[in-house]
Design a protein around this motif. Structure first.
Motif, short mmCIF file in Angstrom:
data_model
loop_
_atom_site.label_atom_id
_atom_site.label_comp_id
_atom_site.label_asym_id
_atom_site.label_seq_id
_atom_site.Cartn_x
_atom_site.Cartn_y
_atom_site.Cartn_z
N ASN A 459 -0.07 4.98 1.90
CA ASN A 459 -0.77 3.70 1.91
C ASN A 459 -0.83 3.12 3.32
O ASN A 459 -1.88 2.62 3.76
CB ASN A 459 -0.06 2.72 0.97
CG ASN A 459 -0.77 1.38 0.91
OD1 ASN A 459 -1.98 1.30 0.73
ND2 ASN A 459 -0.01 0.31 1.06
N ILE A 460 0.27 3.19 4.05
CA ILE A 460 0.31 2.67 5.42
C ILE A 460 -0.66 3.45 6.31
O ILE A 460 -1.40 2.88 7.11
CB ILE A 460 1.74 2.73 5.99
CG1 ILE A 460 2.67 1.81 5.20
CG2 ILE A 460 1.76 2.36 7.46
CD1 ILE A 460 4.13 1.98 5.53
N GLU A 461 -0.66 4.77 6.17
CA GLU A 461 -1.56 5.59 6.98
C GLU A 461 -3.02 5.27 6.66
O GLU A 461 -3.87 5.26 7.57
CB GLU A 461 -1.27 7.08 6.74
CG GLU A 461 0.05 7.53 7.35
CD GLU A 461 0.32 9.00 7.10
OE1 GLU A 461 -0.35 9.58 6.20
OE2 GLU A 461 1.19 9.57 7.78
N ASN A 462 -3.33 5.02 5.40
CA ASN A 462 -4.71 4.68 5.03
C ASN A 462 -5.14 3.35 5.67
O ASN A 462 -6.28 3.21 6.12
CB ASN A 462 -4.85 4.61 3.52
CG ASN A 462 -4.82 5.98 2.87
OD1 ASN A 462 -5.07 6.99 3.53
ND2 ASN A 462 -4.53 6.03 1.59
N ILE A 463 -4.24 2.38 5.68
CA ILE A 463 -4.57 1.09 6.30
C ILE A 463 -4.83 1.27 7.79
O ILE A 463 -5.77 0.69 8.34
CB ILE A 463 -3.42 0.09 6.07
CG1 ILE A 463 -3.35 -0.30 4.58
CG2 ILE A 463 -3.61 -1.17 6.91
CD1 ILE A 463 -2.18 -1.19 4.23
N ILE A 464 -4.01 2.09 8.45
CA ILE A 464 -4.21 2.34 9.88
C ILE A 464 -5.55 3.02 10.11
O ILE A 464 -6.31 2.67 11.02
CB ILE A 464 -3.07 3.20 10.43
CG1 ILE A 464 -1.75 2.42 10.38
CG2 ILE A 464 -3.36 3.64 11.86
CD1 ILE A 464 -0.54 3.23 10.77
N LYS A 465 -5.89 4.00 9.28
CA LYS A 465 -7.18 4.69 9.41
C LYS A 465 -8.34 3.71 9.26
O LYS A 465 -9.32 3.77 10.01
CB LYS A 465 -7.29 5.79 8.35
CG LYS A 465 -6.45 7.02 8.62
CD LYS A 465 -6.68 8.06 7.53
CE LYS A 465 -5.86 9.32 7.77
NZ LYS A 465 -6.10 10.32 6.69
N GLN A 466 -8.24 2.83 8.28
CA GLN A 466 -9.30 1.85 8.06
C GLN A 466 -9.50 0.97 9.28
O GLN A 466 -10.63 0.73 9.71
CB GLN A 466 -8.97 1.00 6.83
CG GLN A 466 -9.05 1.75 5.51
CD GLN A 466 -8.51 0.94 4.35
OE1 GLN A 466 -7.97 -0.15 4.53
NE2 GLN A 466 -8.63 1.47 3.14
#
Length: 576
Positions: A459-466
């Motif tokens: 989830n954290i990695e997805n937020i960073i990607k966004q």
């Protein structure tokens, strides 16, 4: 109830892993709290909520974050001239990191040694020598200590050579991500034996974003599932009921137990149920003292909780097991079996006024009839419904962006973002329920934080990607934030801080406002260039049949209805 700068400092720190540091970038929303967070969870004061709501709701959790799309880099301070050149080798490492191997020649080490001895001579008070005069090295060494001179010399070498070594990554190195990986004892040994130094530095750099397909964000096809819980009609009736209850009177229940519609004051505690049914660890987020529980808020508590305490009387204690569902908002509790203990401290029933026109002005000032109240609230709820729809749209767009980008996320950026999110969650819990010092200490311990980072890694990695994707689009499409917009929002934010009598940093506010407005511009641009489909959630439609008594008929009816819905073309909105 909620069960809820790049200058090298004089004192160098050796870190073999990514640093734990206070945030220097915007955070998610953070309610004010009487208890402060530990340093590893502390972050800068966020902007007032009104700014985010004036731009777009989803920006509060996406754009204003530690992994802001620009992934801030930092600049090395002015380099001091050295008596000889140092050798720097650069090696690419995983997770957008660069390893620098620095070889410091003897000439530089000797110059640093002489400087250290000169400074010691000025400070040392040695009998037989005048103050601030140069003392022979052998005498000064005996007075100061050889080991102290050695350490001071090595620190001087590092302080003077690091700016030169970091020149190759100037403009792309992430702030506070540099760490010296060579052990200090090894440096002492190398200097003592060869009068020269070789050390390694690991630094995280701004990650490179790769789009797949290239420019795929320019023609997004987005399907948005609309949650029926945001329906304006339902929200309107709930708001009327809430206002009616606010005008009522709570009266003490004397001769019976808890019924639906009552309000109870409860002490709640819970523990996980381990192997063999024995109690295991406490669940801090489920503990609450003096919790005011409204039995009409069943949808806000754990399924089965209300049914388990119906009938409880004042002074009585009940204990019962419950299972946290897989859809529970706290992911670390999903699927956990827990033993709850509830003590009823007080019990009240509501004496409500009749819902007629005489109550209209009290429900909503300026209204003369209940129907007028309903119409006015309906308008507000429809606006809320529209904002929720827009937020769902933006969330769907951001999910699409996340799938399109490939990026090696630096560890320091991951930890920064994770701590920001976790710290905000703690303050959010604290804002809705009073946490004790012990509860706060338990939730914010390094172990709890590391467990959260590990559990929420995806989830954290997805937020960073966004966020990185949003920042890249802003640059690619040459989007601009007008000076007028920026000045207006900065002024509004400062006014809100002043109104709440809170301290603020105007430069920091301006930076945060700039980031939020940039994110809003990107989402606006993406909505204009996307094909968006709005569809009702099939799961909601399926639930319409759950009350049918005949199980076979229920499934047959649903199966028929499902294929009818699937054959029907969804509402398609072409936005250009």
């Amino acid at each position: 109830m909620e069960i809820c700068s790049s200058s090298v400092s004089a004192t160098l720190q050796w870190r073999t892993a990514s640093p734990s540091r206070p945030s220097h970038l915007p955070s998610s929303s953070a309610p004010s709290s009487p208890l402060s967070l530990p340093s590893h969870l502390r972050f800068t004061k966020p902007l007032p909520f009104s700014l985010y709501s004036r731009t777009h709701p989803s920006l509060r959790l996406v754009v204003a974050s530690a992994a802001k799309a620009k992934a801030k880099s930092f600049t090395i301070k002015a380099k001091e001239k050295l008596p000889a050149d140092i050798e720097v080798e650069e090696f690419l490492e995983p997770n957008s990191s660069v390893r620098l191997s620095i070889n410091v020649p003897t000439a530089v080490c000797d110059d640093c040694y002489n400087r250290v001895m000169t400074e010691y001579s000025k400070l040392a008070k040695i009998p037989g020598f005048r103050p601030r005069t140069r003392v022979p090295d052998d005498i000064l060494m005996l007075h100061v200590g050889k080991q102290n001179v050695l350490k001071a010399t090595i620190e001087s070498v590092l302080k003077r050579t690091l700016p030169h070594a970091m020149s190759s990554v100037t403009g792309k190195a992430l702030k506070d991500s540099m760490r010296i990986t060579t052990n200090f004892a090894d440096l002492e040994e190398a200097y003592s034996s060869s009068n020269s130094l070789r050390y390694d530095v690991l630094v995280d750099v701004v990650p490179e974003i790769r789009w797949n397909p290239e420019n795929g964000y320019k023609s997004l096809n987005v399907v948005v599932e609309i949650d029926n819980e945001i329906a304006a009609e339902s929200v309107c009736e709930q708001e009327i009921r809430r206002r009616q209850k606010a005008l009522g009177t709570l009266r003490i229940v004397i001769d019976r137990g808890l019924q639906i519609g009552d309000v109870a004051v409860l002490d709640i505690s819970a523990t996980t149920i381990g192997e063999g049914g024995s109690d295991a660890e406490k669940i801090p987020s489920a503990e609450s003292k003096g919790c005011h529980f409204d039995t009409e808020d069943e949808d806000k508590v754990l399924p089965g909780f209300l049914d388990s305490i119906v009938g409880i009387q004042r002074g009585e204690t009940k204990s019962f097991p419950l299972l946290f569902p897989e859809s529970w908002r706290q992911e670390n509790l999903r699927g956990v079996r827990a033993q709850f203990t509830v003590e009823c401290k007080e019990l009240f029933y509501r004496d409500l006024p009749e819902l007629d026109d005489s109550l209209a002005d009290k429900l909503l000032p300026g209204c003369t009839t209940v129907e007028q109240v309903r119409e006015s609230l309906m308008q507000m709820c429809q606006e809320l419904e529209q904002r929720s729809k827009e937020q769902a749209t933006d969330n769907a767009i951001l999910d699409q962006l996340c799938k399109m980008v490939e990026v090696d996320i630096p560890r320091s950026l991951f930890e920064e973002e994770g701590r920001q999110i976790y710290g905000a969650k703690i303050l959010e819990i604290q804002g809705s329920m009073k946490l004790t010092e012990d509860q706060l200490s338990s939730l914010s311990s390094p172990r709890a934080v590391n467990e959260y980072l590990e559990h929420e890694k995806e989830n954290i990695e997805n937020i960073i990607k966004q966020n990185l994707a949003v920042g890249d689009i802003f640059k690619r499409e040459n989007l601009q934030v007008s000076t007028k917009e920026l000045v207006t929002e900065v002024q509004n934010s400062i006014k809100e801080f002043k109104r709440n009598e809170q301290e603020y940093d105007e430069a920091r506010i301006k930076e945060q406002v700039q980031e939020v407005l940039e994110g809003a511009k990107v989402l606006e641009w993406l909505r204009e260039h996307a094909t968006i489909q709005y569809m009702k959630d099939y799961l909601y439609l399926k639930n319409l049949y759950i009350s049918l008594e005949d199980e076979k008929r229920k499934h047959a009816e649903w199966d028929k209805k499902k294929w009818e819905l699937l054959d029907r073309k969804p509402l398609i909105v072409k936005m250009r």
